[in-house]
Scaffold this active site. Structure first.
Site, short mmCIF file in Angstrom:
data_model
loop_
_atom_site.label_atom_id
_atom_site.label_comp_id
_atom_site.label_asym_id
_atom_site.label_seq_id
_atom_site.Cartn_x
_atom_site.Cartn_y
_atom_site.Cartn_z
CG ASP A 106 -19.85 -9.30 13.70
OD1 ASP A 106 -19.92 -8.47 12.79
OD2 ASP A 106 -19.08 -9.19 14.67
CG ASP A 162 -23.22 -9.62 25.96
OD1 ASP A 162 -23.24 -10.15 24.83
OD2 ASP A 162 -22.23 -9.67 26.72
P1 IMP Z 1 -19.57 -14.08 14.32
O1 IMP Z 1 -18.98 -15.40 14.60
O2 IMP Z 1 -18.54 -13.03 14.03
O3 IMP Z 1 -20.66 -14.09 13.27
O4 IMP Z 1 -20.17 -13.57 15.69
C1 IMP Z 1 -21.43 -13.80 16.07
C2 IMP Z 1 -21.57 -13.55 17.56
O5 IMP Z 1 -20.87 -12.37 18.00
C3 IMP Z 1 -23.04 -13.26 17.85
O6 IMP Z 1 -23.73 -14.46 18.11
C4 IMP Z 1 -22.96 -12.33 19.04
O7 IMP Z 1 -22.93 -13.09 20.23
C5 IMP Z 1 -21.66 -11.58 18.86
N1 IMP Z 1 -21.90 -10.25 18.24
C6 IMP Z 1 -21.65 -9.90 16.97
N2 IMP Z 1 -21.99 -8.62 16.73
C7 IMP Z 1 -22.51 -8.14 17.89
C8 IMP Z 1 -23.06 -6.85 18.28
O8 IMP Z 1 -23.16 -5.88 17.50
N3 IMP Z 1 -23.49 -6.76 19.57
C9 IMP Z 1 -23.40 -7.79 20.46
N4 IMP Z 1 -22.89 -8.99 20.14
C10 IMP Z 1 -22.45 -9.17 18.86
#
Ligand code: IMP
Ligand code: MG
Length: 178
Positions: A106, A162
């Site tokens: 994300d 989730d």
């Molecule tokens: P980042 O550190 O912002 O890249 O977040 C990654 C983590 O956020 C992922 O491993 C997911 O657990 C959670 N996440 C990000 N986007 C989503 C989504 O659209 N649905 C559910 N979980 C998400």
């Protein structure tokens, strides 16, 4: 397929089980080629990646190992801010060819903080396989070497992902209706 309700929100079908399975097959074929004879070590990040990791690993046909880790984030002392540590990483990474498995990238924050810790353990190589990537949301530089789907910056649910604890068991992926 129709919409589903989870907690207070409504989601619509986005990626079918078949589409996911096809992409995973392709990724596995590529990894099988790229890592032949190298005995890669897959490191799957729980909870979100458990379904992706399981389905991918079933179609890996070369010699390979897998381990599952959980990342714990806690507030560090003084100015260090958040500190991420890995729980369950009990394999020596020195000289290993590591493939990190993530459900979704994300903002990229999680991997951006965690990958240097893995690098520190001197693997021979390190790549990332992610089922989903939201390029519009990514603010930390992350290269996804094996990608399932590039997706819009919308909240997704199912196939391991989730919403407040629910929805991980859905066999396909849904998108939030805003
Ligand atoms: P980042 O550190 O912002 O890249 O977040 C990654 C983590 O956020 C992922 O491993 C997911 O657990 C959670 N996440 C990000 N986007 C989503 C989504 O659209 N649905 C559910 N979980 C998400
Ligand atoms: Mg995750």
């Amino acid at each position: 397929m129709s919409t589903i309700h989870v907690h207070d929100k409504v989601f619509e079908p986005y990626l079918t089980t078949e589409a996911i399975s096809d992409r995973i097959q392709r990724i596995a074929e590529q990894i099988n080629q790229d890592y032949e004879g190298m005995r890669p070590l897959f490191i799957a990040i729980l909870n979100g990646s458990f379904m992706f990791a399981s389905d991918l690993f079933k179609v890996i046909s070369i010699e390979a190992e897998i381990c599952f880790i959980k990342l714990a984030s806690y507030k560090g002392t003084k100015s260090s801010g958040h500190v991420i540590t890995a729980i369950g990483l009990d394999i020596d990474l020195i000289g290993r060819h590591v493939i990190v498995l993530e459900d979704i990238v994300d903002t990229g924050k999680t991997l951006n903080e965690f990958l240097p810790q893995l690098e520190h353990q001197q693997p021979a190589s390190m790549r990332i396989a992610a089922l989903l990537h939201k390029p519009e949301a990514t603010v930390y530089p992350i290269t996804v070497n094996y990608l399932g789907f590039s997706v819009p910056n919308k909240f997704l649910l199912g196939y391991g992902l989730d919403y407040d604890g629910l929805g991980r068991n859905l066999p396909s992926i849904y998108k939030l209706i805003e």
